[in-house]
Design an enzyme around this catalytic site. Structure first.
Site, PDB file in Angstrom:
ATOM      1  CG  ASP A  64      -2.094  -0.983   1.049  1.00 30.27           C
ATOM      2  OD1 ASP A  64      -2.258  -1.544  -0.064  1.00 30.27           O
ATOM      3  OD2 ASP A  64      -2.830  -1.199   2.025  1.00 30.27           O
ATOM      4  N   GLY A  65       2.033   1.218   0.620  1.00 30.19           N
ATOM      5  CA  GLY A  65       2.914   2.381   0.621  1.00 30.19           C
ATOM      6  C   GLY A  65       3.361   2.745  -0.783  1.00 30.19           C
TER       7      GLY A  65
END
Length: 273
Positions: A64-65
């Site tokens: 997700d980063g």
């Protein structure tokens, strides 16, 4: 058609998948470019992530980063997320299916059948400044956290006072970001289908429970009793402002656009520690 690919920095598996994807896209007459960090890993030319807005499709390979990083440069371009074993709230495609899914998106783009979903972002503003939009959360805190830190905070929703007092800070979170920083601070999980924002105080001396407000609400945070305040968006962009000051946090008019299949929210929950 141009496709931009962002691979998780320092992850050779992600970089090699990006290389295979470039080769597959070249076979269907698509120009594929990679971000500068991935280019360095592969020994090829790349582009700054800020230039991804010039592409027709962006592919994020990682967690997700990495997705949030890609979204900051995509500027409304549809993003397809490939999950490399992390929780994967934003990345619905497995590595084994990645190339087939990208080729399917290319075909859909060309014949006009591409389906894109919009996910809201929020933005923090002051009297004479505005930060980049955030997909997960905006945090407002004192000059430092922990013992002896924090600040006096007054939190209003559409002008009405919700709570006030001394706290380390306050989080305003989108549904997409509810499982990140918000969860670690005791905030609730929010299903992505909910159109709302979550307001959560951080280590408040006499705090109120987390509050879910409408997506179009304006959350105002006034900071007092501190020399300065720090505003952080998605853990990446940061601004220090003088105190006393009011920070307004509200929905951005620039959502993130998601391409490809939808991730299973409850399956992703099962991967949380």
């Amino acid at each position: 058609m141009n496709v931009g690919i962002v691979a998780q920095k320092g992850n050779s598996r992600a970089a090699y998948l990006a290389a295979d994807m470039r080769e597959a896209l070249a076979g269907v007459d698509v120009d594929a470019v990679v971000d500068a960090a991935t280019a360095e890993e592969l020994g090829i030319d790349g582009i700054p992530v800020e230039s991804l807005g010039e592409c027709d499709l962006v592919v994020s390979i990682g967690g997700d980063g990495t997705f949030l990083y890609a979204a900051r440069g995509a500027d409304g371009v549809p993003i397809l997320g490939v999950n490399l074993g992390e929780v994967g709230f934003l990345n619905a495609v497995s590595p084994a299916d990645a190339i087939d899914e990208v080729l399917a998106e290319v075909a859909a783009h060309r014949d006009g059948t591409q389906s894109v979903r919009e996910v809201p972002r929020i933005v923090a503003r002051g009297e004479d400044w505005e930060m980049d939009p955030s997909m997960n959360e905006v945090v407002v805190h004192g000059p430092r956290r922990g013992h002896g830190g924090g600040a006096g905070l007054e939190i209003r929703v559409d002008g009405s006072l919700y709570t006030g007092g001394h706290a380390d800070g306050v989080l305003v979170t989108t549904p997409a970001g509810s499982s990140a920083y918000n969860l670690s601070e005791g905030g609730p999980l929010v299903h992505p289908g909910v159109e709302g924002l979550v307001v959560t105080e951080m280590a408040a001396r006499e705090g109120m429970p987390s509050l879910v407000v409408p997506l179009d609400a304006t959350v105002s945070v006034t900071v007092t009793d501190a020399e300065s305040a720090v505003v952080v968006g998605d853990g990446r962009t940061r601004r220090t402002v003088s105190s006393p000051t009011e920070i307004r946090i509200e929905q951005s008019d620039s959502p993130v656009r998601l391409a490809g299949p939808t991730s299973d929210f409850f399956e992703a929950l099962g991967k949380l520690d």
